[in-house]
Design a protein around this motif. Sequence first.
Motif, PDB file in Angstrom:
ATOM      1  N   LEU A  24     -29.626  16.936 -40.223  1.00 24.29           N
ATOM      2  CA  LEU A  24     -28.269  17.204 -40.688  1.00 24.29           C
ATOM      3  C   LEU A  24     -28.142  16.918 -42.183  1.00 24.29           C
ATOM      4  CD1 LEU A  24     -25.454  18.085 -39.802  1.00 24.29           C
ATOM      5  CD2 LEU A  24     -24.939  15.698 -39.289  1.00 24.29           C
ATOM      6  N   LYS A  25     -28.873  15.932 -42.657  1.00 23.22           N
ATOM      7  CA  LYS A  25     -28.878  15.623 -44.092  1.00 23.22           C
ATOM      8  C   LYS A  25     -29.380  16.813 -44.896  1.00 23.22           C
ATOM      9  CE  LYS A  25     -31.112  12.621 -47.507  1.00 23.22           C
ATOM     10  NZ  LYS A  25     -32.077  11.509 -47.708  1.00 23.22           N
ATOM     11  N   HIS A  85     -21.020  23.002 -50.632  1.00 28.19           N
ATOM     12  CA  HIS A  85     -19.612  23.371 -50.820  1.00 28.19           C
ATOM     13  C   HIS A  85     -18.772  23.167 -49.558  1.00 28.19           C
ATOM     14  CE1 HIS A  85     -20.620  25.005 -54.725  1.00 28.19           C
ATOM     15  NE2 HIS A  85     -21.556  25.762 -54.179  1.00 28.19           N
ATOM     16  N   ILE A  86     -19.338  22.553 -48.541  1.00 30.45           N
ATOM     17  CA  ILE A  86     -18.622  22.376 -47.277  1.00 30.45           C
ATOM     18  C   ILE A  86     -17.400  21.471 -47.476  1.00 30.45           C
ATOM     19  CG2 ILE A  86     -18.781  21.344 -44.976  1.00 30.45           C
ATOM     20  CD1 ILE A  86     -21.739  22.193 -44.982  1.00 30.45           C
ATOM     21  N   THR A  87     -16.246  21.949 -47.000  1.00 33.34           N
ATOM     22  CA  THR A  87     -15.018  21.150 -47.053  1.00 33.34           C
ATOM     23  C   THR A  87     -14.461  20.854 -45.658  1.00 33.34           C
ATOM     24  OG1 THR A  87     -13.631  23.138 -47.249  1.00 33.34           O
ATOM     25  CG2 THR A  87     -14.391  22.110 -49.298  1.00 33.34           C
ATOM     26  N   ASP A  88     -14.814  21.678 -44.657  1.00 28.86           N
ATOM     27  CA  ASP A  88     -14.300  21.510 -43.298  1.00 28.86           C
ATOM     28  C   ASP A  88     -15.461  21.268 -42.334  1.00 28.86           C
ATOM     29  OD1 ASP A  88     -12.092  22.278 -44.649  1.00 28.86           O
ATOM     30  OD2 ASP A  88     -11.596  23.991 -43.392  1.00 28.86           O
ATOM     31  N   VAL A  89     -15.291  20.302 -41.432  1.00 27.65           N
ATOM     32  CA  VAL A  89     -16.311  20.002 -40.427  1.00 27.65           C
ATOM     33  C   VAL A  89     -15.651  19.909 -39.058  1.00 27.65           C
ATOM     34  CG1 VAL A  89     -17.975  18.315 -39.594  1.00 27.65           C
ATOM     35  CG2 VAL A  89     -17.856  18.816 -42.022  1.00 27.65           C
ATOM     36  N   SER A  90     -16.177  20.687 -38.100  1.00 31.71           N
ATOM     37  CA  SER A  90     -15.762  20.579 -36.698  1.00 31.71           C
ATOM     38  C   SER A  90     -16.912  19.962 -35.914  1.00 31.71           C
ATOM     39  CB  SER A  90     -15.436  21.964 -36.124  1.00 31.71           C
ATOM     40  OG  SER A  90     -14.393  22.584 -36.844  1.00 31.71           O
ATOM     41  N   PHE A  96     -21.929  11.177 -38.451  1.00 31.20           N
ATOM     42  CA  PHE A  96     -20.740  11.048 -39.297  1.00 31.20           C
ATOM     43  C   PHE A  96     -21.103  10.446 -40.653  1.00 31.20           C
ATOM     44  CE2 PHE A  96     -18.033  11.773 -35.637  1.00 31.20           C
ATOM     45  CZ  PHE A  96     -16.915  12.354 -36.213  1.00 31.20           C
ATOM     46  N   LYS A  97     -21.918   9.424 -40.630  1.00 31.89           N
ATOM     47  CA  LYS A  97     -22.285   8.757 -41.877  1.00 31.89           C
ATOM     48  C   LYS A  97     -23.056   9.702 -42.796  1.00 31.89           C
ATOM     49  CE  LYS A  97     -22.389   4.154 -39.769  1.00 31.89           C
ATOM     50  NZ  LYS A  97     -23.205   2.984 -39.382  1.00 31.89           N
ATOM     51  N   VAL A  98     -23.930  10.535 -42.221  1.00 28.52           N
ATOM     52  CA  VAL A  98     -24.686  11.498 -43.022  1.00 28.52           C
ATOM     53  C   VAL A  98     -23.749  12.509 -43.677  1.00 28.52           C
ATOM     54  CG1 VAL A  98     -26.331  13.409 -42.888  1.00 28.52           C
ATOM     55  CG2 VAL A  98     -26.823  11.252 -41.731  1.00 28.52           C
ATOM     56  N   ILE A  99     -22.806  13.024 -42.894  1.00 27.12           N
ATOM     57  CA  ILE A  99     -21.880  14.020 -43.431  1.00 27.12           C
ATOM     58  C   ILE A  99     -21.025  13.426 -44.543  1.00 27.12           C
ATOM     59  CG2 ILE A  99     -19.783  15.311 -42.859  1.00 27.12           C
ATOM     60  CD1 ILE A  99     -21.035  16.121 -40.280  1.00 27.12           C
ATOM     61  N   LEU A 100     -20.518  12.234 -44.344  1.00 24.48           N
ATOM     62  CA  LEU A 100     -19.672  11.605 -45.355  1.00 24.48           C
ATOM     63  C   LEU A 100     -20.452  11.307 -46.632  1.00 24.48           C
ATOM     64  CD1 LEU A 100     -17.627   9.123 -43.133  1.00 24.48           C
ATOM     65  CD2 LEU A 100     -16.843  11.252 -44.146  1.00 24.48           C
ATOM     66  N   LEU A 101     -21.735  10.986 -46.484  1.00 27.76           N
ATOM     67  CA  LEU A 101     -22.552  10.630 -47.640  1.00 27.76           C
ATOM     68  C   LEU A 101     -22.995  11.851 -48.438  1.00 27.76           C
ATOM     69  CD1 LEU A 101     -23.907   8.296 -49.168  1.00 27.76           C
ATOM     70  CD2 LEU A 101     -25.898   8.595 -47.662  1.00 27.76           C
ATOM     71  N   LEU A 127     -15.790  17.141 -48.881  1.00 28.38           N
ATOM     72  CA  LEU A 127     -15.197  17.168 -47.550  1.00 28.38           C
ATOM     73  C   LEU A 127     -13.703  16.840 -47.591  1.00 28.38           C
ATOM     74  CD1 LEU A 127     -16.102  17.659 -44.650  1.00 28.38           C
ATOM     75  CD2 LEU A 127     -16.410  15.200 -44.406  1.00 28.38           C
ATOM     76  N   LYS A 128     -12.905  17.712 -46.941  1.00 33.46           N
ATOM     77  CA  LYS A 128     -11.450  17.538 -46.941  1.00 33.46           C
ATOM     78  C   LYS A 128     -10.843  17.483 -45.542  1.00 33.46           C
ATOM     79  CE  LYS A 128     -10.823  17.857 -51.458  1.00 33.46           C
ATOM     80  NZ  LYS A 128     -10.276  16.717 -52.245  1.00 33.46           N
ATOM     81  N   HIS A 129     -11.498  18.119 -44.568  1.00 34.40           N
ATOM     82  CA  HIS A 129     -10.855  18.318 -43.267  1.00 34.40           C
ATOM     83  C   HIS A 129     -11.826  18.029 -42.124  1.00 34.40           C
ATOM     84  CE1 HIS A 129      -8.897  21.336 -40.232  1.00 34.40           C
ATOM     85  NE2 HIS A 129      -8.595  20.085 -39.955  1.00 34.40           N
ATOM     86  N   PHE A 130     -11.413  17.160 -41.191  1.00 34.04           N
ATOM     87  CA  PHE A 130     -12.151  16.881 -39.965  1.00 34.04           C
ATOM     88  C   PHE A 130     -11.410  17.506 -38.790  1.00 34.04           C
ATOM     89  CE2 PHE A 130     -14.150  13.289 -42.257  1.00 34.04           C
ATOM     90  CZ  PHE A 130     -15.463  13.497 -41.864  1.00 34.04           C
ATOM     91  N   LYS A 131     -12.173  18.057 -37.844  1.00 36.54           N
ATOM     92  CA  LYS A 131     -11.578  18.615 -36.635  1.00 36.54           C
ATOM     93  C   LYS A 131     -12.439  18.246 -35.439  1.00 36.54           C
ATOM     94  CE  LYS A 131     -10.215  22.938 -34.380  1.00 36.54           C
ATOM     95  NZ  LYS A 131     -10.158  24.414 -34.509  1.00 36.54           N
TER      96      LYS A 131
END
Length: 306
Positions: free
Chosen positions: A59-60, A68-73, A83-88, A93-97
């Motif tokens: 995933l890293k 450029h990813i801003t939204d993650v489902s 989650f930690k990988v995505i946040l790092l 990132l602006k939107h979680f779903k």
Amino acid sequence: MSLLCLPTELLSVILMACCTIDLVATSQVCKTLRFLCTHLVGVHLDCQQEFNHIPPSGLKTICEIFVHITDVSFGAAFGDAHFKVILLHCPNLKHFKGNPTDDQLEIMASHQGVDAITLHDGGPSINKFSDVGLACFLGHPHVMRCIRLLHTTLTSVTAQSIVAHCTQLTELTLVSCYSLFDNDVVSIVNRNPKLNLITLKGCGNLTDATVLSIAGSCPNLVGLDISECWRITEVAIAALNRCSKLLLTIKCADCFHLLSFPSTTLTLTHDWNPCWRLWSFHARNRFHFLLHNVVQCAVHCLFRHL
């Protein structure tokens, strides 16, 4: 013939048939394919099915390629390490779903760039987060613009958390939140005068008091969905008609006191006489209601004669 000799448009059509994992591998071939793959993925990363079984290291790599990813489902199998990988590795990132656990909400709270969140569950047996977890998330220094709660069992504790920490909301969506009442929604609306989109579909405990508060507190309101809020009457619609100058659409399916049908949408046109909008809406609804009854009677008489 090399694949890269094809026109860019045709190459994009071919790549559209690939899943995101395949696009990741393809993007590492050359700069041209990397550009096309990045464009196809865009700003939204859907982790609900494809990435549940990918290790955090994989995933890293994905996050480093699609910067450029801003939204993650995310789905139910999405772990804390993911989650930690995505946040790092997703700085934009602006939107979680999704349907996170309380621990995952706490991890998400560390990312101050998040300004929109969509939380949903499938009932008490599937719900993974609680009022406490959401309160912890909202308690961190975020400037939330959008909150969507879909089919949740959250109570007034959540409403109090939103009131305490969110004052800049522009969109509020509460779908089938049966545990919320008038005072909960009214308190949220009064604290967020910048709201322009409000969805209260299926919140059956809400009455005219909520809509009257919206009419008086949200001057920028453009769209309102009160479908399946069966306690709301024509008094509330009349107040919206008088007070909300920018309001364009009201969705009011299954609002029985408005004599509406399941697909009813009131589209407001701002002409010189604001009362005409409301009158034409009621006249049209009553005509449909009368026509419906006439057809039912005709069918009933036909079967009796047969």
